[in-house]
Design a protein around this motif. Sequence first.
Motif, PDB file in Angstrom:
ATOM      1  N   THR A   1      -6.316  -2.320   4.494  1.00 44.45           N
ATOM      2  CA  THR A   1      -5.396  -1.176   4.528  1.00 44.45           C
ATOM      3  C   THR A   1      -4.754  -1.091   5.898  1.00 44.45           C
ATOM      4  OG1 THR A   1      -7.217   0.289   5.173  1.00 44.45           O
ATOM      5  CG2 THR A   1      -6.732   0.077   2.822  1.00 44.45           C
TER       6      THR A   1
ATOM      7  N   MET B   1      -2.465   4.044   9.279  1.00 46.65           N
ATOM      8  CA  MET B   1      -1.557   5.115   8.916  1.00 46.65           C
ATOM      9  C   MET B   1      -1.521   6.148  10.029  1.00 46.65           C
ATOM     10  SD  MET B   1      -1.563   7.486   5.492  1.00 46.65           S
ATOM     11  CE  MET B   1      -0.234   8.639   5.170  1.00 46.65           C
TER      12      MET B   1
ATOM     13  N   ILE C   1       6.777   9.266   6.679  1.00 51.21           N
ATOM     14  CA  ILE C   1       6.024   8.041   6.983  1.00 51.21           C
ATOM     15  C   ILE C   1       6.064   7.172   5.737  1.00 51.21           C
ATOM     16  CG2 ILE C   1       3.808   7.104   7.692  1.00 51.21           C
ATOM     17  CD1 ILE C   1       3.210   9.762   9.011  1.00 51.21           C
TER      18      ILE C   1
ATOM     19  N   LEU D   1       5.798   3.423   3.654  1.00 54.59           N
ATOM     20  CA  LEU D   1       5.098   2.150   3.621  1.00 54.59           C
ATOM     21  C   LEU D   1       6.125   1.022   3.548  1.00 54.59           C
ATOM     22  CD1 LEU D   1       2.342   0.720   3.502  1.00 54.59           C
ATOM     23  CD2 LEU D   1       2.483   0.853   1.003  1.00 54.59           C
TER      24      LEU D   1
ATOM     25  N   GLU E   1       1.871  -5.330   5.056  1.00 52.38           N
ATOM     26  CA  GLU E   1       2.269  -3.934   4.919  1.00 52.38           C
ATOM     27  C   GLU E   1       2.008  -3.162   6.202  1.00 52.38           C
ATOM     28  OE1 GLU E   1       0.137  -2.413   1.603  1.00 52.38           O
ATOM     29  OE2 GLU E   1       1.461  -3.323   0.108  1.00 52.38           O
ATOM     30  N   TYR E   2       2.864  -2.180   6.490  1.00 53.98           N
ATOM     31  CA  TYR E   2       2.703  -1.298   7.638  1.00 53.98           C
ATOM     32  C   TYR E   2       3.449  -0.005   7.352  1.00 53.98           C
ATOM     33  CZ  TYR E   2       7.510  -2.510   8.918  1.00 53.98           C
ATOM     34  OH  TYR E   2       8.875  -2.674   8.902  1.00 53.98           O
ATOM     35  N   TYR E   3       3.079   1.048   8.094  1.00 52.99           N
ATOM     36  CA  TYR E   3       3.740   2.340   7.968  1.00 52.99           C
ATOM     37  C   TYR E   3       4.785   2.488   9.066  1.00 52.99           C
ATOM     38  CZ  TYR E   3       0.340   3.842   4.482  1.00 52.99           C
ATOM     39  OH  TYR E   3      -0.417   3.960   3.338  1.00 52.99           O
TER      40      TYR E   3
ATOM     41  N   ARG F   1       4.372  -0.155  17.330  1.00 52.72           N
ATOM     42  CA  ARG F   1       3.449   0.504  16.406  1.00 52.72           C
ATOM     43  C   ARG F   1       2.055  -0.093  16.567  1.00 52.72           C
ATOM     44  NH1 ARG F   1       4.073  -1.565  12.277  1.00 52.72           N
ATOM     45  NH2 ARG F   1       5.774  -3.034  12.621  1.00 52.72           N
TER      46      ARG F   1
ATOM     47  N   GLU G   1      -1.264  -1.553  15.144  1.00 53.75           N
ATOM     48  CA  GLU G   1      -1.693  -2.262  13.942  1.00 53.75           C
ATOM     49  C   GLU G   1      -3.126  -2.729  14.128  1.00 53.75           C
ATOM     50  OE1 GLU G   1       1.006  -5.416  13.214  1.00 53.75           O
ATOM     51  OE2 GLU G   1       2.712  -4.114  12.746  1.00 53.75           O
TER      52      GLU G   1
END
Length: 573
Positions: free
Chosen positions: A51, A54, A69, A71, A79-81, A298, A300
């Motif tokens: 996951t 977030m 926010i 996806l 995947e990232y927000y 961001r 991660e």
Amino acid sequence: MKILFVRQARRSILSTENESPVNSSMILMASKNVQKPQLFFSETIDNSAKTPFMPIITEKPNSLKPLAIMLCATEQGTEYYSHPYQYELEHWTPDLKALSVPVEPVVPPPLDEVPLVMVDTVEALQQTVQELKLATHIAVDVEHHSFRSYLGLTSLLQVSTRSKDYIIDPIKLRGKLTSLNEVFTHPKITKVLHGADYDVLWLQRDCGLYLVNLFDTHLACVVLEFHQRSLAYLLNVFCNCSFLRPLPRNFIEYARQDTHYLLYIHDLLHNLLLERANGATNLLQAVYDRSTALCLTRYEKPVVSEDSYLQLYNRSRKTFNNQQLHALQRLYLWRDKTAREHDESVDFVVPRHMLLHIAEVLPREVQGILACCNPIPPLVKTELLTLHSILRDAREQPALKTLERRLDVTPTVAASSSSTRCLHDLSSLHDSGSLPCLLDGTATGSLSESLFGDRLIDEEVIVCRKPSSDLLSGHQGFLSPYDRYRLYVDSKVKLPVFEGDDVKTSVQKPSVQKTSTSSKQVTEDDRISRVRDHFLSLAQITPPPARASRPMDADDLRVQRLLAETRDLLRKK
């Protein structure tokens, strides 16, 4: 900065790793006995790589767009927000009028004359937010701890204004620091940090804080081309103070130094950037642009793949066979999985040197695994049977050559972006007598294609012997390279002849007779000695050059001029 917990009078405080105890009642606890603070968090820490991270922000002050926010996914499918303040950062620009005017540096008072506020309650945090809203510039610094946590923890947050210092405890205020976004995202309040690459990510992960209008003093040093860019160097040059080693007894005073003088350094760097640009704002604009790009990064989660162990293997410069490589891969994945489950750092589970040693030795018994670790990590004892099973499976693997595997994992020379690497440089490969050569009959098409592309495909290499020179026609047998060089020099270059020199300077053809060779050697020695004496006499009659004093660095001159102007202003006041 790495920190350890210290116990004193039944309450936990923070202390530096190298700090000596303040008194006899303070006991430095071992890392395995330290009570991890994340055990008392209200939320569960998610270390899973499945996951994405977030953002924990729930409100968005100083927003141009409502909080959304979303996806997203990269081209590789990761995947990232989205960044909550991406729109605000992309449309933010500094005030050009404020940039074009030099600022008057405000010299910070000594530490003992500035009030210090310890913020560890919600009421104190609300009062701090209201006070920070009145400032135009604030200095921020983050302390981080990562030994007993997989992702790491923000252990301390320092904020300073022109007249007050704040030390915020993000562990006690876990999940309640998002109210600081009213200040940190305010477009009219300049946030001054030094080397904010990781600070921006740690604030997002643990505090839910984002930055708008950032001035990174490290990036300012890069634009100004300073030969040193550390905070200790700036404190020594601008503020005439430095970090002490070993660290001071009082950790709070050490932590305050990170931000107490940072605003004064910002003022001086602002003026230096204007002076370097001859009054223009392009250098200041470049610093703000690069700082804004930092704010857009961001956080991660770390991702570990099946081939992540190769980075550790290549840095170790060890040569493993197929069984050892298989063991290293399985051990590396086991260490990462165990660290995520127990929320420990990978080095706490098994340090890197121990992991390499176990994979290299491949012990057959569990006692051999314990013998490879000194001291023995706690999780190695509990997972001893799992480690023994991994090593037993590795020993059952078929033994293969290591050379092919090492070449597969080594990056190609053509893909390297370093300017010091060449397309034809094969020095990183293992030396082997069986490697093909372009000039013999063993050259393969794969080597030619990897080195020169399609240039040597279907091309014939013709090798012929160069005809011998007339200079060597009178010699029989082997001549060393130095003898060939002397023959060439004698035939092409004539040494100078001085007055009174009655020796013939014409170079005769070399002969194999001993008499002519000995006479020629004597003549050359006399000639060389006369040349040496001539230049020695010239050196004696030539006066030595005057020693020029080393000019001061341009950066030092500008700093001294700014400091002199500041002292004049203070005297006038």
